[in-house]
Design a protein around this motif. Structure first.
Motif, PDB file in Angstrom:
ATOM      1  N   GLN A   1     -46.674 -24.767 -47.173  1.00  0.00           N
ATOM      2  CA  GLN A   1     -45.337 -24.685 -46.594  1.00  0.00           C
ATOM      3  C   GLN A   1     -44.282 -25.070 -47.632  1.00  0.00           C
ATOM      4  OE1 GLN A   1     -44.886 -26.413 -42.579  1.00  0.00           O
ATOM      5  NE2 GLN A   1     -47.107 -26.360 -42.426  1.00  0.00           N
ATOM      6  N   GLY A   2     -44.587 -26.095 -48.436  1.00  0.00           N
ATOM      7  CA  GLY A   2     -43.666 -26.523 -49.479  1.00  0.00           C
ATOM      8  C   GLY A   2     -43.455 -25.465 -50.538  1.00  0.00           C
ATOM      9  N   GLU A   3     -44.435 -24.579 -50.715  1.00  0.00           N
ATOM     10  CA  GLU A   3     -44.318 -23.486 -51.675  1.00  0.00           C
ATOM     11  C   GLU A   3     -43.604 -22.278 -51.075  1.00  0.00           C
ATOM     12  OE1 GLU A   3     -48.310 -22.681 -52.882  1.00  0.00           O
ATOM     13  OE2 GLU A   3     -48.542 -24.568 -53.972  1.00  0.00           O
ATOM     14  N   GLY A   4     -43.281 -22.360 -49.782  1.00  0.00           N
ATOM     15  CA  GLY A   4     -42.592 -21.258 -49.127  1.00  0.00           C
ATOM     16  C   GLY A   4     -43.493 -20.119 -48.720  1.00  0.00           C
ATOM     17  N   LEU A   5     -44.812 -20.338 -48.732  1.00  0.00           N
ATOM     18  CA  LEU A   5     -45.753 -19.275 -48.389  1.00  0.00           C
ATOM     19  C   LEU A   5     -46.008 -19.168 -46.894  1.00  0.00           C
ATOM     20  CD1 LEU A   5     -48.398 -19.732 -51.234  1.00  0.00           C
ATOM     21  CD2 LEU A   5     -46.654 -17.962 -51.036  1.00  0.00           C
ATOM     22  N   THR A   6     -45.867 -20.279 -46.175  1.00  0.00           N
ATOM     23  CA  THR A   6     -46.141 -20.283 -44.746  1.00  0.00           C
ATOM     24  C   THR A   6     -45.015 -20.990 -44.000  1.00  0.00           C
ATOM     25  OG1 THR A   6     -47.390 -22.366 -44.870  1.00  0.00           O
ATOM     26  CG2 THR A   6     -48.649 -20.311 -45.122  1.00  0.00           C
ATOM     27  N   VAL A   7     -44.967 -20.751 -42.708  1.00  0.00           N
ATOM     28  CA  VAL A   7     -44.017 -21.446 -41.831  1.00  0.00           C
ATOM     29  C   VAL A   7     -44.781 -21.940 -40.608  1.00  0.00           C
ATOM     30  CG1 VAL A   7     -41.964 -20.200 -42.563  1.00  0.00           C
ATOM     31  CG2 VAL A   7     -43.381 -19.258 -40.747  1.00  0.00           C
ATOM     32  N   ALA A   8     -44.422 -23.129 -40.140  1.00  0.00           N
ATOM     33  CA  ALA A   8     -45.044 -23.703 -38.949  1.00  0.00           C
ATOM     34  C   ALA A   8     -44.136 -23.457 -37.754  1.00  0.00           C
ATOM     35  CB  ALA A   8     -45.284 -25.195 -39.143  1.00  0.00           C
ATOM     36  N   GLU A   9     -44.699 -22.960 -36.670  1.00  0.00           N
ATOM     37  CA  GLU A   9     -43.958 -22.735 -35.434  1.00  0.00           C
ATOM     38  C   GLU A   9     -44.509 -23.668 -34.378  1.00  0.00           C
ATOM     39  OE1 GLU A   9     -43.725 -18.673 -34.286  1.00  0.00           O
ATOM     40  OE2 GLU A   9     -43.239 -17.949 -36.302  1.00  0.00           O
ATOM     41  N   HIS A  10     -43.643 -24.510 -33.843  1.00  0.00           N
ATOM     42  CA  HIS A  10     -44.067 -25.540 -32.906  1.00  0.00           C
ATOM     43  C   HIS A  10     -44.800 -24.940 -31.714  1.00  0.00           C
ATOM     44  CE1 HIS A  10     -44.052 -29.430 -30.972  1.00  0.00           C
ATOM     45  NE2 HIS A  10     -43.524 -28.876 -29.870  1.00  0.00           N
ATOM     46  N   GLY A  11     -45.977 -25.450 -31.470  1.00  0.00           N
ATOM     47  CA  GLY A  11     -46.766 -25.011 -30.330  1.00  0.00           C
ATOM     48  C   GLY A  11     -47.526 -23.719 -30.546  1.00  0.00           C
TER      49      GLY A  11
END
Length: 260
Positions: free
Chosen positions: A64-74
């Motif tokens: 996520q810090g590298e901008g490769l992924t995003v976390a979506e709550h739930g």
């Protein structure tokens, strides 16, 4: 296609969470995990690698810090969907685009196969800041027309822009309306007799401000290009300053520079 991940290398001196991140990063680069695809859950990765939850979370946070992924709550963690890259070319403000009735952003985005749109349009008059006044040859007591907007490609925000024009020129004209008409601001200026001669641009890269992250929906760790452009008429008069912030992963800077 079912995702197949390798196992850990017990002989490696690379930390376990970084090995896991390496495997997922490689899957993303190979498109085994395509843009928008869901990354295996924490439970799945814990079982596959035989590690604790915190180890898996450290690996996911790294991506996520590298901008490769995003976390979506739930919902989980997903491979980041990136907007089409728009080439920021040196001739993007050529008069031929205005002659076709299209502003630069619309013309270039359509030529690249994307669908351009503009939203968050705000128009006001204000005192010129010291920087804008200097660039426009005004004083801080002079009024400027301020046009703020956000540009999107295929519904994904890629750029915000704020234009400052002398109110004595632009006030009460179509430039002060939400829809400036075919060809945009520059077409209207030329219709008013301010035939454009050249543009000066200053570009720097930096990390985004909080409000820029929100406006451009930037992933953690994504820098921006900050571009300030001044438009000059043929008589040397500065007629517009445009302060632009662009998502760096949506643009390639491409210029032709003369060798003499």
């Amino acid at each position: 296609m079912e995702l197949t991940l390798p196992g850990l290398d017990p002989t490696s001196d690379r930390p376990v969470f970084k090995q896991i991140a390496d495997h997922l990063r490689e899957a993303i680069e190979r498109k085994d995990l395509a843009p928008g695809a869901k990354v295996p859950s924490e439970a799945t990765l814990m079982t596959h690698y035989g590690v604790a939850r915190m180890t898996v979370r450290s690996a996911l946070q790294l991506l996520q810090g590298e901008g490769l992924t995003v976390a979506e709550h739930g919902r989980g963690v997903f491979v980041r969907s990136r907007p089409p890259v728009r080439r920021l070319a040196s001739d993007r403000f050529a008069r031929r685009h205005r002659d076709r009735g299209k502003a630069a952003f619309i013309a270039e985005t359509e030529e690249a196969g994307g669908k351009p749109s503009v939203d968050s349009i705000q128009i006001s008059e204000a005192d010129a800041s010291s920087d804008v006044a200097k660039r426009l040859g005004l004083t801080t007591r002079d009024k400027v027309l301020v046009r703020s907007r956000r540009y999107l490609i295929n519904g994904h925000p890629v750029e915000t822009a704020v234009s400052y024009l002398p109110a004595a020129i632009a006030g009460g004209t179509r430039i002060a309306e939400p829809d400036t008409g075919p060809g945009g601001i520059y077409a209207r200026l030329e219709e008013m007799g301010y035939r454009l001669d050249h543009f000066d641009e200053e570009i720097k890269a930096r990390m985004p401000l909080r409000e820029e992250v929100k406006a451009l929906r930037l992933a953690p760790g994504t820098p921006v290009f900050h571009l300030v452009r001044t438009a000059f008429a043929e008589d040397g008069m500065a007629v517009e300053v445009c302060d632009t912030v662009m998502s760096s992963d949506a643009y390639v800077l491409s210029y032709q520079l003369p060798a003499r």
